[in-house]
Each structure stands twice: as C-alpha cells, then as structure tokens.
Design a protein around this motif. Structure first.
Motif, PDB file in Angstrom:
ATOM      1  N   ALA A  18      -2.469  -6.462   1.687  1.00 57.95           N
ATOM      2  CA  ALA A  18      -1.136  -6.132   2.192  1.00 57.95           C
ATOM      3  C   ALA A  18      -1.213  -5.029   3.237  1.00 57.95           C
ATOM      4  CB  ALA A  18      -0.226  -5.724   1.047  1.00 57.95           C
ATOM      5  N   ALA A  19      -1.999  -3.986   2.971  1.00 60.43           N
ATOM      6  CA  ALA A  19      -2.129  -2.872   3.910  1.00 60.43           C
ATOM      7  C   ALA A  19      -2.763  -3.331   5.215  1.00 60.43           C
ATOM      8  CB  ALA A  19      -2.954  -1.758   3.282  1.00 60.43           C
TER       9      ALA A  19
ATOM     10  N   ALA B  64       1.389  -7.367  -4.333  1.00 55.92           N
ATOM     11  CA  ALA B  64       0.581  -6.204  -4.708  1.00 55.92           C
ATOM     12  C   ALA B  64       1.351  -5.289  -5.636  1.00 55.92           C
ATOM     13  CB  ALA B  64       0.148  -5.444  -3.455  1.00 55.92           C
ATOM     14  N   LYS B  65       2.610  -5.048  -5.306  1.00 58.73           N
ATOM     15  CA  LYS B  65       3.433  -4.189  -6.144  1.00 58.73           C
ATOM     16  C   LYS B  65       3.608  -4.796  -7.533  1.00 58.73           C
ATOM     17  CE  LYS B  65       7.519  -2.676  -7.851  1.00 58.73           C
ATOM     18  NZ  LYS B  65       8.233  -3.298  -8.978  1.00 58.73           N
TER      19      LYS B  65
ATOM     20  N   SER C  22      -2.670   4.697   1.497  1.00 60.42           N
ATOM     21  CA  SER C  22      -2.704   4.171   0.130  1.00 60.42           C
ATOM     22  C   SER C  22      -3.960   4.628  -0.603  1.00 60.42           C
ATOM     23  CB  SER C  22      -2.613   2.644   0.137  1.00 60.42           C
ATOM     24  OG  SER C  22      -3.733   2.053   0.769  1.00 60.42           O
TER      25      SER C  22
ATOM     26  N   ILE D 235       3.583  -1.191  -0.907  1.00 59.04           N
ATOM     27  CA  ILE D 235       2.131  -0.973  -0.911  1.00 59.04           C
ATOM     28  C   ILE D 235       1.787   0.370  -1.547  1.00 59.04           C
ATOM     29  CG2 ILE D 235       0.104  -0.674   0.573  1.00 59.04           C
ATOM     30  CD1 ILE D 235       1.541  -2.578   2.601  1.00 59.04           C
TER      31      ILE D 235
ATOM     32  N   MET E 178      -3.454  -5.193  -2.779  1.00 58.17           N
ATOM     33  CA  MET E 178      -2.934  -4.034  -2.049  1.00 58.17           C
ATOM     34  C   MET E 178      -3.679  -3.849  -0.730  1.00 58.17           C
ATOM     35  SD  MET E 178      -2.865  -0.027  -3.183  1.00 58.17           S
ATOM     36  CE  MET E 178      -4.629   0.192  -2.928  1.00 58.17           C
TER      37      MET E 178
ATOM     38  N   ALA F 282       2.724  -7.481   0.152  1.00 57.69           N
ATOM     39  CA  ALA F 282       3.170  -6.203  -0.407  1.00 57.69           C
ATOM     40  C   ALA F 282       3.952  -6.414  -1.700  1.00 57.69           C
ATOM     41  CB  ALA F 282       4.019  -5.450   0.609  1.00 57.69           C
TER      42      ALA F 282
END
Length: 386
Positions: free
Chosen positions: A302-303, A321-322, A71, A244, A299, A318
């Motif tokens: 989430a990652a 974040a999106k 990412s 993500i 993000m 995720a």
C-alpha cells in the motif's frame, strides 16, 4: 529482510528508530499517560533525528521520503512499546494533504513546522451521525464575503488540545448542482467559536479524544486547502496514508506484545521444559507472527503504491492493510496475554492495557465492516447494500 521488499536505507532506518524506541519504551509512554502528560521528549528526539518529517518534501524541511518511510518509523516505535499516535494525523494526513494540494503560502507556513515537530495538526472528519460515512458529513462551510463560516460537530478527534490547528473536513454547496461536496479547512486552535470537550475514554493514552463544536467559526479565504472543486480527491489523499499508518501502529503493537510472550515462553518453566516447548503454546504464537508478517507485506504494498502516485491501487491496498493489521494485532495481543496467564494482566508486564488499545485498529479510522463493504463492491464488484 530481502532488499526486494525494503531497501538498505529502509533497513537502516528500522534499526535506528528501534534504537530510539528502546531508549524510551512502554513504561515511559504508560507513565506519561498516567500523569496526564504528553510524550514531548520522545516527540522532540524523533523530530531532531528527522523521523517525524521523513515523508515531507525536502524543500520544506522534510526528508523527501514517503509514507513507506514514515510507516517504518511508527511501526518500530510501536514495536518498542512507545508509538506516537499524532504521527498518524500530523505528518501523515495533514502534512501529506498540504504538501500535495496546499498553496505555496500554506506549505511555507506549515510544512517546516510539521517536519521538525515544532508544530502539530489534528484531523477532524468523524461526526456523531455520520460515523465512517464521509458522504453524510453535516459540517458546512458557507461563504460570507471573502470569508468562510463553518458550522457543525466532530467527535473522536485526537490531540486537539496540543495541535496548533485542526484540518477540518466540511462541505460546501456546489453553486451549479446545489449538492454538497467535501472541502478541507485549516482551523487554528484558538479560533473564536472553535470549542472542544474531552471525551472520557476507558482507553488510557497520552493523546486525548475530543468532541468539537464549530459555532459559526469564521475563517479567511486562505484557510481552504487546495481547490474547492477537488475536495474528494484531496480527502482520500489524506485517508489512504491514515489507513497505512494505522496498519503500522497495529503491527508495531502486535510485535511488542508477541515479543513479550515469546520471551516469557522461553523462560517460564512449570514442568521439565519451558512452556514454549509445548505446541499448544508455541503454535498460536507462531500463527500470530505469520499474520503480523502478512499484514506488513500488504502495508508495504500500500505504501509503495501510494508513494508511486497510484491513488486507486493504494486505496484498495491501504484498506486491506488496515484490516489485516487490525485483526493480526488483536489476535497477537490476546494470545500474548493468554500465554502469560495471570501475569499478562499485571502492570509489571504491560500487556493488559493493550487488550483495549488493540481494538482501536479494528474500529478506527474506519470499521472493519466498512472495509469489507469497500472490498466487496469495489474489488469484487458485488452490489452495494447501502
């Protein structure tokens, strides 16, 4: 950035990828799209430096990192104006699914090529009548001897013309319950019955969108990825990285637009001071920056959750974040164009085309409304409306 959020290695990766992005930039990607080509030079350079496969296992030629590292690569290329959309589907979705669930033969066949950029894979899930509802997918896979036969349609599938294969989401019938369950199949590009038609998009991009028709596509038994009974788990193992990476795509685009606007506001002078001295110009840009930073934090969370193996926690983060990145990107682009006034719509400044492009992260791979549905009933425990 504080090391509690990103390691020194992550900071170094950002710096290195940013340098690569600056060598190409927005004009390179815009020219490639206008000429109907593909960003092959940038893809090759990113691959040579190990960026495309940074998330894939070292034993198959990857960098041994995770979605956190991948990412960063996409965000920094986006911030330089030259994001690579196929990174979202080839190493992030398809590479992850094969690395986690593929057979040893599938891993050997695909992961080294996905890691060094010599092979790419598209991802086919969206259907005309199913939209974001993966439970309504009608592409079916039936057994015929040792083979599988796939029948169905897909829409808005990116890069099928340049991908060596497409990871297609179909559904097989459970012999015990009679219910259909999702399964993933590797379909090589030139397989008989695997037909593609370009969708005429208003959005100008190097990666074309396709409608696919699978007309009794016959595949060998080893085209099935992973366990036939674990299809849903495998599907979401690919969809969470997709969300993500879409966030990274949006954050990078928002940062690119905002940087253009800030530079313009510092130098554009109409009265005594540059226009950036006026709060009506400065405050909306500051707000856009704050929203992009907040989206990046989600993000990163989430990652980190995904790379730690927390699929449930990563699913929630995720999606958030999106959502956050899509909203922040649209507002950053809109405010940046507005800051430049008429210049914001000229080709010279390269922002006008982002008005359309920035909407992508609000719509794909899942609409913001479906994310709100997810959060309302999965996180808040509210009853479903569907």
């Amino acid at each position: 950035m504080s090391p509690t959020l990103e390691t020194d290695e992550h900071t170094a990766l950002r710096t290195a990828v940013a340098a690569l992005g600056q060598r190409y930039g927005r004009e390179y990607l815009a020219r490639v799209a206008r000429e109907g080509g593909h960003p092959d030079e940038l893809w090759a350079d990113a691959a040579k430096l190990g960026y495309l496969g940074v998330n894939l296992p070292e034993e198959y030629g990857g960098g041994g990192g995770g979605i956190a590292e991948l990412s960063i690569v996409l965000e920094e290329l986006g911030a330089a104006g030259c994001p690579l959309l196929m990174m979202v589907v080839s190493p992030a979705i398809c590479g992850t699914v094969i690395a986690r669930f593929g057979t040893e033969a599938q891993k050997r066949a695909w992961l080294p090529g996905l890691a060094d950029g010599s092979r790419t894979m598209a991802f086919g899930i969206t259907e005309p009548d199913a939209g974001s509802n993966s439970h309504r997918i009608t592409t079916t896979a039936r057994r015929d001897g040792d083979d599988w036969v796939l029948t169905g349609r897909k829409v808005f599938i990116s890069g099928v013309d340049i991908a060596d294969a497409t990871l297609v989401v179909g559904r097989t019938e459970d012999a015990r319950s009679g219910r259909l369950k999702p399964c993933l199949f590797i379909v090589p590009r030139d397989t008989p019955g695997f037909l593609r038609t370009v969708i005429d998009m208003e959005l100008q991009a190097a990666e074309k969108q396709f409608e696919l028709v699978l007309d009794d596509v016959r595949l060998p038994a080893d085209a099935l990825v992973g366990d036939e009974d674990a299809g849903l788990l495998q599907l979401f193992a690919g969809l969470n990285p997709e969300r993500i990476m879409t966030a990274a795509f949006a954050i990078g685009m928002g940062r690119y637009a905002l940087a253009k606007a800030v530079d313009y506001a510092k130098t554009r002078q109409v009265w005594k001071e540059p226009i950036g001295a006026h709060q009506a110009v400065a405050h909306p840009l500051a707000q856009a920056h704050i929203e992009l930073e907040l989206a990046r934090l989600m993000m990163q969370k989430a990652a980190r959750l995904y790379d730690a193996g927390d699929d449930l926690g990563a699913g929630e983060a995720a999606n958030m974040a999106k959502y956050a990145a899509g909203e922040a990107c649209v507002r950053a682009v809109d405010q940046s164009v507005h800051t430049l006034g008429g210049n914001g719509l000229t080709r010279e400044y390269g922002l006008g085309s982002l008005i359309t492009a920035s909407r992508v992260a609000r719509i794909a791979p899942v609409s913001r409304e479906m994310i709100l549905n997810y959060v309302s009933h999965q996180t808040l425990g509210l009853p479903k409306s569907y």
